[in-house]
Write an enzyme that holds these catalytic residues in place. Structure first.
Site, mmCIF file in Angstrom:
data_model
loop_
_atom_site.group_PDB
_atom_site.id
_atom_site.type_symbol
_atom_site.label_atom_id
_atom_site.label_comp_id
_atom_site.label_asym_id
_atom_site.label_seq_id
_atom_site.Cartn_x
_atom_site.Cartn_y
_atom_site.Cartn_z
ATOM 1 N N TRP A 1 31.973 42.957 41.316
ATOM 2 C CA TRP A 1 32.757 42.763 42.528
ATOM 3 C C TRP A 1 32.341 41.461 43.214
ATOM 4 C CZ3 TRP A 1 31.164 42.534 47.711
ATOM 5 C CH2 TRP A 1 32.213 42.459 48.629
ATOM 6 N N ASP B 1 47.757 44.122 56.493
ATOM 7 C CA ASP B 1 46.777 44.768 55.628
ATOM 8 C C ASP B 1 46.383 46.135 56.183
ATOM 9 O OD1 ASP B 1 44.114 44.963 53.928
ATOM 10 O OD2 ASP B 1 45.165 43.189 53.191
ATOM 11 N N TRP C 1 49.226 46.402 46.479
ATOM 12 C CA TRP C 1 48.804 47.709 45.956
ATOM 13 C C TRP C 1 47.328 47.620 45.599
ATOM 14 C CZ3 TRP C 1 52.368 51.724 43.733
ATOM 15 C CH2 TRP C 1 51.679 52.776 43.140
ATOM 16 N N ASP C 2 46.488 48.319 46.366
ATOM 17 C CA ASP C 2 45.043 48.240 46.197
ATOM 18 C C ASP C 2 44.520 49.507 45.534
ATOM 19 O OD1 ASP C 2 42.522 47.139 46.360
ATOM 20 O OD2 ASP C 2 42.582 46.806 48.525
ATOM 21 N N ASP D 1 37.823 39.513 45.914
ATOM 22 C CA ASP D 1 37.619 39.566 47.361
ATOM 23 C C ASP D 1 36.777 38.397 47.850
ATOM 24 O OD1 ASP D 1 39.113 41.838 47.701
ATOM 25 O OD2 ASP D 1 37.410 43.208 47.762
#
Length: 711
Positions: free
Chosen positions: A180, A345, A456-457, A526
């Site tokens: 990540w 968001d 779409w998360d 991110d």
């Protein structure tokens, strides 16, 4: 047109693409065997590659581990199996018995070969599929398995295809690893002898690896050398195994799942594996990337030829503190910058005030949006922008109305703890009722609020991956989950032709050719630090095009790295993909807003080159030298050159880069300075983009063809 031919005497099948050939045959045992993959061959030349099987060096060897189209578990095979079968009576293995073939007549530049087999003893049928096109050297392969018996069959491994490589002096493996906020880290390492497994056991593609590989002899560069590669179009757990054998061969096989899981086949049931597409080029890694990019634009992305809009996302400005007033104010500022798509968001729904509650309750929060999302959507549309919104349909917070009503809807194993990550659990999309529920509220959300775009998360991996009450539930959910996910996306797109969707999974946790067949772009990471993004985008672009890559300009100091770089540098990095802005515009100074508007306008003038042009990586993102990339029009009419100098240039040589994709003998004008350059000089002697001597310098140079030199 692509051609598919068969030599009647030797049984050699030859598949031909614009620049390559792929040859195979069914051997004396009935097994489909590989012959060649590389430069174009005639049918007679391909037949010459058929040689009698040699005797094994000893009784310990068995069949060669590399060289079959789909190595099975059975007989004297001791290499990596692509297909493992377990029957109801406990026996295992597969014996090839050919039952026929079919060639689909090429239409619209597409040809398909299907080779059909069954097991000699059990009623398990296997069909190997090959698809070739007239506009790409990518060959699509997949396998269909069908249980025509009266008892269940289990497939511990059901790969899509195996790719065999020619004998080479050495083998080097290219792939990406990461985690990540540090996805797509490119690795190029000598392929060791034995088996090398790349995999995700997380239920998603993962941040940690991506389902593609490239292999070369160890001497390929950006613009030279033979490169073989393949990419799996799958968005769940996956596995690719590369092997290098003692007899000097190498190959790789890949497909769904991971060790310890099976694909169950009930009587009469069929399983079609995802496409595992392969590509050969003799033009190095650059040519490989450009071929994959063109393939993705033409045959993967649903709207790959569209020009994507400049996006603004409100997350860094407001976090969970979302309401109608602050979103309207941000929308006004975004529109003034030249933004074309405004995205709200997380935080707009239910009891969502932080990440502890609300997921699953997908209705606008009344105290924040008293009249729903309609007034905000109307404002955004009035300002000339499209309206987008963040959703996370596959997740639920335990603190939510949905979970209290349907605790059985999450992945869980009875008697085991339900592990929470990011305070949430994973909804079991393998269940049809869960998938129908998700489609229902999503299609209403889009229709009722004029939504043009969904982010779409999916913010956590699987755990306690059970499906109580379903036969073979633990095994079945891994593939059924992805199939239903794809189904919801397909139904949404059918309901709303104008809807565009971004794939996101806590950044780049689900980026692959499978999800991109149903979405329009991907959130890559991110981590929006511009310096880190140069490396992340370099790895992403090895396989996937800029048209699929969302890239944002955010505020400094960066929230993850605390690094501060100039606004212009940040914009130039984000301009390498689909430009987005994610900073808090309410805090931007007038100077920043003016500069930002100018840079947005600059991007709009060249985005056709970024999104649909041809990428050349002229200097990589590692080391002290500037990073330089070029996007060229296919007809050579114009180019965009982007360059970044990370640290101070003191002591760093100003080496020229040789531009590519130019028209020989043409002249090109720099649209900013008016200076005219000769293509021969730019391509053969090089170009030095001007970069100030201080640190964090960047530039964007737009070159337009203005004439031709006299011969």
């Amino acid at each position: 047109m692509p051609t598919i031919s068969r030599a009647p005497d030797t049984g050699v099948w030859l598949l031909t693409t614009p620049r390559t050939s792929y040859a195979l045959r069914i051997d004396e045992t009935g097994a489909p065997c590989h012959l060649a993959w590389g430069p174009r061959l005639t049918p007679r030349e391909a037949e010459q590659l058929v040689v009698p099987a040699g005797e094994a060096a000893s009784s310990f060897e068995g069949r060669p581990a590399v060289g079959e189209e789909l190595p099975v578990d059975g007989g004297t095979r001791y290499g990596v199996p692509s297909l493992q079968v377990r029957y109801a009576d406990g026996s295992r293995g597969f014996e090839w018995q050919p039952t026929g073939h079919r060639v689909l007549t090429p239409s619209d530049g597409v040809g398909e070969l299907r080779l059909e087999f069954r097991d000699r003893l059990y009623p398990l049928h296997v069909a190997l599929h090959y698809r070739v096109r007239d506009d790409t050297d990518v060959i699509e392969r997949w396998t269909v398995l069908r249980n025509e018996g009266a008892q269940r069959v289990s497939l511990p491994r059901a790969d899509s295809a195996a790719w065999s490589l020619p004998p080479l002096a050495d083998y080097r493996l290219s792939h990406v690893t990461g985690q990540w906020s540090a996805e797509s880290q490119l690795r190029r390492e000598r392929l060791p002898h034995g088996e090398t497994v790349l995999t995700s056991r997380r239920g998603i593609t993962s941040h940690h690896a991506s389902p593609w590989v490239m292999v070369d002899e160890g001497d390929a560069g950006e613009e030279h050398g033979r490169v073989f590669g393949a990419a799996l179009a799958w968005s769940g757990s996956w596995r690719i195994t590369a092997q290098r054998t003692p007899d000097g061969r190498a190959g790789f096989t890949g497909g769904v799942g991971h060790e310890g899981t099976c694909v169950p086949l009930a009587p009469g049931e069929e399983f079609a594996t995802p496409v595992f597409a392969g590509l050969f080029t003799d033009g190095g890694f650059g040519a490989a990337s450009r071929a994959w990019h063109a393939y993705t634009l033409r045959h993967v992305l649903p709207h790959g030829r569209e020009v994507a809009p400049v996006l603004y996302n409100s997350w860094e400005a407001t976090g969970f503190d979302v309401d109608e007033a602050n979103q309207k104010a941000l929308a006004e500022r975004a529109a003034a910058l030249g933004v074309e798509l405004y995205v709200v968001d997380d935080g707009w729904f239910g009891a969502r005030r932080d990440d502890h509650a609300g997921l699953g309750d997908w209705a606008p929060a009344r105290e924040r949006f008293p009249h729903g999302l309609g007034p905000l959507a109307d404002t955004v549309h009035r300002l000339g922008m499209r309206f987008g919104i963040w959703v996370e349909p596959e997740m639920v917070n335990p603190d939510s109305g949905l979970y209290r009503e349907h605790p059985d809807w999450v992945l869980h194993t009875p008697g085991r703890a339900r592990s929470e990550l990011r305070n949430q659990l994973v909804l079991n999309f393998a269940r049809d009722d869960v998938a129908d529920w998700a489609h229902g509220w999503l299609t209403r959300l889009v229709a009722d609020h004029g939504v043009d775009f969904l982010k779409w998360d999916m913010n956590r991996a699987f755990s306690e991956a059970g499906w109580p009450g379903t036969p073979d539930g633990h095994d079945r959910l891994w593939t059924r989950y992805v199939a239903n996910l794809y189904g919801v996306l397909d139904r949404l797109r059918a309901d709303h032709a104008g809807l565009r969707i971004e794939a996101c999974s806590g950044g780049g946790g689900r980026v692959d050719l499978g999800i991109l067949t149903r979405t329009d772009q991907a959130w890559v990471s991110d981590n929006t630090d511009a310096v880190d993004r140069l490396v992340i985008q370099h790895g992403f672009g090895q396989l996937l095009p800029a048209r699929a890559m969302s890239a944002w300009v955010t505020d400094v100091p960066n929230q993850l790295t605390a690094r501060t770089v100039p606004l212009r540098f940040r914009f130039h990095v984000a301009m390498c993909g689909l430009l987005g802005i994610g900073g808090d515009l309410a805090r931007w100074s007038e100077e920043e807003l003016t500069e930002g508007a100018d840079l947005v306008a600059e991007y709009k003038r060249v985005r056709h080159l970024v999104q649909h042009g041809v990428l050349y990586r002229l200097s990589g993102p590692h080391g002290e030298l500037p990073t330089v990339v070029q996007y060229a029009a296919e007809d050579g009419g114009e180019s965009l050159v982007l360059a970044w100098q990370r640290g101070p240039r003191h002591g760093v040589p100003r080496l020229p880069v040789r531009l590519r994709g130019l028209t020989p003998g043409a002249r090109y004008r720099d649209t900013r300075t008016g200076e005219v350059h000769h293509a021969t000089v730019l391509a053969e002697y090089g170009y030095r983009p001007y970069l100030p001597s201080g640190g964090w310098a960047s530039t964007a140079v737009h070159l337009v063809r203005v004439g031709q030199d006299e011969t």
